[in-house]
Scaffold this motif. Sequence first.
Motif, PDB file in Angstrom:
ATOM      1  N   PHE A 365      11.189  52.679 -34.110  1.00 39.55           N
ATOM      2  CA  PHE A 365      12.479  52.505 -33.783  1.00 39.55           C
ATOM      3  C   PHE A 365      12.112  51.428 -35.384  1.00 39.55           C
ATOM      4  N   GLN A 366      13.401  50.569 -36.123  1.00 35.41           N
ATOM      5  CA  GLN A 366      13.554  49.882 -36.675  1.00 35.41           C
ATOM      6  C   GLN A 366      14.798  48.802 -36.670  1.00 35.41           C
ATOM      7  N   ARG A 367      14.374  47.438 -36.970  1.00 33.32           N
ATOM      8  CA  ARG A 367      16.089  46.352 -36.753  1.00 33.32           C
ATOM      9  C   ARG A 367      16.334  45.954 -37.646  1.00 33.32           C
ATOM     10  N   LEU A 368      17.672  46.218 -38.039  1.00 33.31           N
ATOM     11  CA  LEU A 368      18.393  45.917 -39.622  1.00 33.31           C
ATOM     12  C   LEU A 368      19.643  44.647 -38.042  1.00 33.31           C
ATOM     13  N   ASN A 369      19.269  44.016 -40.096  1.00 32.49           N
ATOM     14  CA  ASN A 369      19.559  42.720 -39.805  1.00 32.49           C
ATOM     15  C   ASN A 369      21.134  42.964 -40.416  1.00 32.49           C
ATOM     16  N   PHE A 370      22.423  42.991 -39.121  1.00 35.01           N
ATOM     17  CA  PHE A 370      23.755  43.615 -40.002  1.00 35.01           C
ATOM     18  C   PHE A 370      24.051  42.156 -39.999  1.00 35.01           C
ATOM     19  N   GLY A 371      23.770  40.917 -40.285  1.00 32.69           N
ATOM     20  CA  GLY A 371      24.497  39.843 -40.103  1.00 32.69           C
ATOM     21  C   GLY A 371      24.485  39.379 -41.735  1.00 32.69           C
ATOM     22  N   CYS A 372      25.339  40.501 -42.696  1.00 35.25           N
ATOM     23  CA  CYS A 372      25.447  39.986 -43.819  1.00 35.25           C
ATOM     24  C   CYS A 372      26.701  40.844 -44.407  1.00 35.25           C
ATOM     25  N   SER A 373      26.944  40.953 -45.999  1.00 35.43           N
ATOM     26  CA  SER A 373      28.474  41.269 -45.972  1.00 35.43           C
ATOM     27  C   SER A 373      28.481  42.913 -45.513  1.00 35.43           C
ATOM     28  N   ARG A 374      30.096  43.139 -45.967  1.00 41.26           N
ATOM     29  CA  ARG A 374      29.760  44.494 -45.757  1.00 41.26           C
ATOM     30  C   ARG A 374      29.256  45.320 -46.778  1.00 41.26           C
ATOM     31  N   TYR A 375      29.334  44.312 -47.744  1.00 41.47           N
ATOM     32  CA  TYR A 375      29.068  45.240 -49.602  1.00 41.47           C
ATOM     33  C   TYR A 375      27.587  45.670 -49.565  1.00 41.47           C
ATOM     34  N   THR A 376      26.868  44.494 -48.792  1.00 42.77           N
ATOM     35  CA  THR A 376      25.322  44.759 -48.681  1.00 42.77           C
ATOM     36  C   THR A 376      25.233  45.762 -48.308  1.00 42.77           C
ATOM     37  N   LEU A 377      26.162  45.453 -46.266  1.00 42.82           N
ATOM     38  CA  LEU A 377      25.369  46.541 -45.481  1.00 42.82           C
ATOM     39  C   LEU A 377      25.587  47.792 -46.439  1.00 42.82           C
ATOM     40  N   SER A 378      26.701  48.573 -46.713  1.00 43.60           N
ATOM     41  CA  SER A 378      26.777  49.450 -47.239  1.00 43.60           C
ATOM     42  C   SER A 378      25.878  50.132 -47.864  1.00 43.60           C
ATOM     43  N   LYS A 379      25.245  49.222 -48.911  1.00 45.95           N
ATOM     44  CA  LYS A 379      24.780  49.496 -49.945  1.00 45.95           C
ATOM     45  C   LYS A 379      23.198  49.692 -49.483  1.00 45.95           C
ATOM     46  N   ALA A 380      22.900  49.134 -48.107  1.00 47.69           N
ATOM     47  CA  ALA A 380      21.731  49.750 -48.090  1.00 47.69           C
ATOM     48  C   ALA A 380      21.895  50.851 -47.098  1.00 47.69           C
ATOM     49  N   LEU A 381      22.734  51.221 -46.124  1.00 46.85           N
ATOM     50  CA  LEU A 381      23.332  52.861 -45.788  1.00 46.85           C
ATOM     51  C   LEU A 381      23.117  53.638 -46.584  1.00 46.85           C
ATOM     52  N   TYR A 382      23.629  53.058 -47.718  1.00 44.29           N
ATOM     53  CA  TYR A 382      23.635  53.758 -49.062  1.00 44.29           C
ATOM     54  C   TYR A 382      22.052  54.482 -49.438  1.00 44.29           C
ATOM     55  N   ASN A 383      21.330  53.256 -49.294  1.00 44.51           N
ATOM     56  CA  ASN A 383      19.618  53.927 -50.211  1.00 44.51           C
ATOM     57  C   ASN A 383      19.226  54.989 -48.853  1.00 44.51           C
ATOM     58  N   MET A 384      19.634  54.390 -48.089  1.00 40.77           N
ATOM     59  CA  MET A 384      18.640  55.592 -46.407  1.00 40.77           C
ATOM     60  C   MET A 384      19.432  56.894 -46.601  1.00 40.77           C
ATOM     61  N   LYS A 385      20.535  56.833 -46.784  1.00 37.29           N
ATOM     62  CA  LYS A 385      21.363  58.356 -46.918  1.00 37.29           C
ATOM     63  C   LYS A 385      20.969  59.174 -47.872  1.00 37.29           C
ATOM     64  N   ASN A 386      20.428  58.659 -49.299  1.00 33.80           N
ATOM     65  CA  ASN A 386      19.961  59.145 -50.522  1.00 33.80           C
ATOM     66  C   ASN A 386      18.139  59.700 -50.641  1.00 33.80           C
ATOM     67  N   ALA A 387      17.538  58.269 -49.153  1.00 35.24           N
ATOM     68  CA  ALA A 387      16.366  58.813 -49.778  1.00 35.24           C
ATOM     69  C   ALA A 387      16.175  60.023 -48.239  1.00 35.24           C
ATOM     70  N   LEU A 388      16.527  60.472 -47.437  1.00 37.94           N
ATOM     71  CA  LEU A 388      16.915  61.150 -46.698  1.00 37.94           C
ATOM     72  C   LEU A 388      17.249  62.444 -47.046  1.00 37.94           C
ATOM     73  N   LEU A 389      18.072  62.574 -48.105  1.00 36.17           N
ATOM     74  CA  LEU A 389      18.522  63.855 -48.632  1.00 36.17           C
ATOM     75  C   LEU A 389      17.633  64.309 -49.105  1.00 36.17           C
ATOM     76  N   ARG A 390      16.962  63.323 -50.429  1.00 37.87           N
ATOM     77  CA  ARG A 390      15.744  63.866 -51.389  1.00 37.87           C
ATOM     78  C   ARG A 390      14.349  63.928 -50.464  1.00 37.87           C
ATOM     79  N   ASN A 391      14.356  63.404 -49.514  1.00 37.66           N
ATOM     80  CA  ASN A 391      12.912  63.795 -48.528  1.00 37.66           C
ATOM     81  C   ASN A 391      13.232  65.453 -48.107  1.00 37.66           C
ATOM     82  N   HIS A 392      14.210  65.926 -47.802  1.00 41.36           N
ATOM     83  CA  HIS A 392      14.478  67.509 -46.895  1.00 41.36           C
ATOM     84  C   HIS A 392      13.424  68.732 -47.982  1.00 41.36           C
TER      85      HIS A 392
END
Length: 392
Positions: A365-392
């Motif tokens: 598991f990982q603990r994510l702190n979402f007490g941040c701007s929507r922009y910051t949150l979306s940027k982090a999620l975008y990074n995760m999505k792309n990293a996982l796509l590259r990992n396939h």
Amino acid sequence: MQKFNFDEVIERRNTLSVKYGLIEKIFGREDVIPMWVADMDFRVPECVSSAIKNRADHKIYGYSYHPVSFFQSAKEWVKKRHDWGVDLNWLSFSPGIVPGINFSVLEFTEPGDKIMIQPPVYAPFFHAIRKNNRQLVENRLILKNGRYHINFDDFENHLKTGVKMFILSNPHNPGGNVWTHDELKKMGELCLEYNTIIIADEIHSDIVYPGFRYIPMASISEAIANNTITFISPSKTFNIAGLSASIGIISNKEFRTRFNTMLDRLHMGNGNLFGTVAFEAAYKYGEEWLDQLLLYLEGNIVFLSDYFEKNIEGIKLIRPEGTFLAWLDCRELPVPDNEIHSFMIEKAKVAFNDGAGFGENGEGFQRLNFGCSRYTLSKALYNMKNALLRNH
């Protein structure tokens, strides 16, 4: 109407922020999005910053004390927000909740005594037990249908062995549970039956979402209250954790006297001048800001949930009932459990808290702190999505 701007992205580097300033030390690199330690990226309400500025303008910062109004603000807050009636004389200052827990461990248990916690749970609970030479007892929570549940048979079996203290996280960090009346009552009554003192860390009590209600453990019954030391603070609620001000709510006179004596013995009762000022201002005048914050955080949860569902396979969001912390089940990712944390850092460039730090049943598991701007949150999620796509 949105009166406060929670979308603002505020530069926090070079401000002595643990969350931002220690990134390289903790994670080994600086080019990660910090979403770990549990403070938010939002400006405090104006009532708090103005109170601090007004006091700072006096330009003398000598020894300070806690006026009656400090405790009165907390008494009125818990009554108005949580319908919990407490007496002023039940309230004791503590320079933070983790210090308060440690003071309680030192005062109410002896080296070698058993203390129980419910992993996966806030890492300093482990430290308060192990570093004070007490014996750790784990009543591990069970994840079922997207929510953590208490194994009450295991809970009672441990108590039967002579557990002296139980440290409760309510609402639960990191699982996000807002414990129900029935869950609290059962835990509280079992602790009474086996003479186990309850230490209730209720620091996240103000961050609760629609459909759920925070209930103080000590509000369940007079008998349970008499066996409970509750810690609360505006620090998470209003983003003032660096000001080190909290209180213990202790209706049991003997417990309260012993706790205050421990504080006096350690010379820890004066606190921080600006913490005192901020604490009182937040509880007196911060309610409108908090109401709008909760709406924004709820929107972040919806955004998180939708994004994972549509864009990221292999991660399940344990949807939080309270707190601004998201517990991510990453065990179905095409990455070994013990490599998930380093994958997030090195490949996705996001800095989360590793689940293994919350207990063995937090691995994967990982603990994510979402007490941040929507922009910051979306940027982090975008990074995760792309990293996982590259990992396939």
